[in-house]
Design an enzyme around this catalytic site. Structure first.
Site, PDB file in Angstrom:
ATOM      1  N   PRO A 215       0.831  -1.198   0.000  1.00  0.00           N
ATOM      2  CA  PRO A 215       0.000   0.000   0.000  1.00  0.00           C
ATOM      3  C   PRO A 215       0.873   1.259   0.000  1.00  0.00           C
ATOM      4  O   PRO A 215       1.867   1.316   0.729  1.00  0.00           O
ATOM      5  CB  PRO A 215      -0.800  -0.116   1.300  1.00  0.00           C
ATOM      6  CG  PRO A 215      -0.686  -1.541   1.721  1.00  0.00           C
ATOM      7  CD  PRO A 215       0.604  -2.052   1.164  1.00  0.00           C
ATOM      8  N   ILE A 216       0.500   2.235  -0.820  1.00  0.00           N
ATOM      9  CA  ILE A 216       1.300   3.457  -0.950  1.00  0.00           C
ATOM     10  C   ILE A 216       1.442   4.160   0.405  1.00  0.00           C
ATOM     11  O   ILE A 216       2.503   4.690   0.734  1.00  0.00           O
ATOM     12  CB  ILE A 216       0.648   4.415  -1.994  1.00  0.00           C
ATOM     13  CG1 ILE A 216       0.774   3.812  -3.394  1.00  0.00           C
ATOM     14  CG2 ILE A 216       1.294   5.809  -1.953  1.00  0.00           C
ATOM     15  CD1 ILE A 216       2.161   3.865  -4.005  1.00  0.00           C
ATOM     16  N   CYS A 217       0.383   4.124   1.224  1.00  0.00           N
ATOM     17  CA  CYS A 217       0.462   4.838   2.504  1.00  0.00           C
ATOM     18  C   CYS A 217       1.511   4.199   3.421  1.00  0.00           C
ATOM     19  O   CYS A 217       2.215   4.891   4.145  1.00  0.00           O
ATOM     20  CB  CYS A 217      -0.904   4.916   3.166  1.00  0.00           C
ATOM     21  SG  CYS A 217      -1.662   3.332   3.433  1.00  0.00           S
ATOM     22  N   THR A 218       1.660   2.875   3.355  1.00  0.00           N
ATOM     23  CA  THR A 218       2.699   2.205   4.148  1.00  0.00           C
ATOM     24  C   THR A 218       4.078   2.607   3.647  1.00  0.00           C
ATOM     25  O   THR A 218       4.980   2.926   4.428  1.00  0.00           O
ATOM     26  CB  THR A 218       2.550   0.674   4.035  1.00  0.00           C
ATOM     27  OG1 THR A 218       1.244   0.321   4.421  1.00  0.00           O
ATOM     28  CG2 THR A 218       3.560  -0.050   4.895  1.00  0.00           C
TER      29      THR A 218
ATOM     30  N   ASN B 123       4.593   6.323   4.713  1.00  0.00           N
ATOM     31  CA  ASN B 123       4.565   6.756   6.111  1.00  0.00           C
ATOM     32  C   ASN B 123       5.133   5.764   7.120  1.00  0.00           C
ATOM     33  O   ASN B 123       5.773   6.173   8.087  1.00  0.00           O
ATOM     34  CB  ASN B 123       3.131   7.087   6.524  1.00  0.00           C
ATOM     35  CG  ASN B 123       2.519   8.110   5.579  1.00  0.00           C
ATOM     36  OD1 ASN B 123       3.178   9.066   5.199  1.00  0.00           O
ATOM     37  ND2 ASN B 123       1.282   7.887   5.183  1.00  0.00           N
TER      38      ASN B 123
END
Ligand SMILES: [Zn+2]
Length: 403
Positions: free
Chosen positions: A185-188, A191
């Site tokens: 996932p891009i958010c992982t 961030n």
């Protein structure tokens, strides 16, 4: 000379078979590791009319296994060099090269062939040609069924399959055999990195475009080094061990080493099937052969079944059960991870409304707030979601159930 064997049908006529072979029109897709073997095998088996499509140019790293190419060919189109190399060695064979994408041709082009043999390394390209050949089927005309013989290799493993559009399981029917896709996932990545792969993807997907005005070339050593060094800094900051140069290459290029002998075995099996399909000299593979060469050598064949909810050849839509609390964003992640949907940038809508559209920018912005909403607040149970993706030719229809 085609000689009879124990499985040769009584009505088989050797002379007929030889003249059929001479007039048969076969298309090879891919002129890489598998394609070089396939073009050569088909030519020496007696096929006289061969077309080959490949969009790539020859790279130095191809020369260890793509034996139709020499050092002076680096930078030239694979299809053109492969065609000339085989024509120079096999008298009487006519090979027409096409240096382009398969998507550059329309249905009328594909209709001229009697067999399509695929030596591809791309799932999307296989889905595209599978769908295209299915579209050519006229239920009242058996001659409109163009068999697709598909070869694939991965290291020491490979498979050969014969797809008879509308009659046997198609490529789309068996997407789930690929197993879940490795996506992060891009958010992982952005961030909360936890794995060395997260750091590499961060450098490759998010940082590269910020620091360079041009796209990354995954064959360029300097580009790969930049990604490696950038990932290393990120990993140190987050106390994540395990970022190495070879892992970087593996993640970025998503590569498993190509093995010349696996390509030779699988291409030979594919051309064997093409030969049997053309001449009817022996029964054809029904419909899947897997080959394993990691420890010992092992092969097994079986009949893959059609999926009634196959988006290409099935009659019903797919049903997915999701939790009532699932957000649209989480649902989209599921579609990206699942092998049987296998989408990368999906847009979702129903007959009545747009759920989330990747483009154009105004519609992306307008539908973006939906991402955080629960799917159950957006659509009713049993509603059908239509999923489109720039990489796949067809729209997936998915009925939703809530658990
Ligand atoms: Zn199917």
């Amino acid at each position: 000379m085609i000689s009879r064997g124990p499985f040769t049908p009584a009505e088989f006529d050797e002379k007929d078979a030889e003249s059929t072979l001479a007039s048969f029109r076969v298309l090879v897709i891919g002129a890489g590791g598998l394609g070089c073997e396939m073009i050569k095998n088909l030519a020496v088996s007696g096929f006289k009319h061969i077309h080959v499509i490949d969009m790539d140019k020859i790279d130095l790293s191809n020369l260890n296994r793509q034996f139709l190419f020499a050092l002076e060919d680096v930078g030239k189109p694979k299809a053109v060099v492969a065609a000339n190399a085989v024509m120079a060695r096999v008298p009487g064979v006519n090979i027409t090269p096409h240096f382009c994408k398969i998507q550059d041709f329309d249905l009328a082009f594909y209709k001229q062939f009697q067999i399509v043999v695929c030596g591809l390394d791309s799932i999307d390209a296989r889905r595209w040609i599978n769908f295209t050949l299915y579209q050519l089927v006229d239920p009242d005309d058996p001659a409109s069924i163009i068999p697709m013989v598909d070869g694939g290799t991965e290291g020491f493993k490979g498979q050969t399959r014969v797809i008879l559009p509308s009659l046997s399981a198609c490529y789309e029917c068996s997407l789930d055999l690929l197993g879940p896709k490795k996506t992060y996932p891009i958010c992982t990545i952005a961030n909360t990195p936890r794995l060395p792969e997260h750091c590499i993807e961060w450098a490759y997907i998010l940082e590269w475009p910020k620091h360079h005005p041009y796209p990354i070339d995954t064959d360029n050593i300097d580009h790969l080094n930049w990604v490696y060094q950038t990932a290393l800094v990120r990993a140190r900051e987050n106390n994540i061990p395990g970022v190495t140069h070879s892992l970087t290459v593996g993640v970025v290029k998503n590569v498993i080493p190509a093995v010349a002998s696996t390509n030779a075995v699988i291409a030979a099996a594919c051309c064997n099937e093409a030969f049997k399909l053309a001449t009817a000299c022996n029964p054809v593979l029904d419909n899947y052969m897997m080959y394993m060469g990691e420890s010992d050598v092992y092969a097994h064949s079986f009949e893959l079944e059609r999926r009634t909810d196959c988006p290409v050849c099935g009659s019903t839509s797919m049903t997915l059960t999701v939790g009532a609390e699932t957000t649209l964003n989480e649902f989209i992640d599921t579609l990206r991870e699942r092998a049987d949907t296998n989408v990368s940038k999906p847009s979702l809508r129903t007959a009545a409304k747009n759920l989330y559209l990747q483009a154009p920018p105004q519609l992306e912005e307008a539908t973006r707030p939906h991402l955080e909403l629960k799917l159950s607040s957006l659509i009713e149970e049993n509603d059908e979601i239509i999923v489109t993706d720039p990489n796949i030719p067809l729209a997936l229809k998915i009925s939703i159930r809530y658990s």
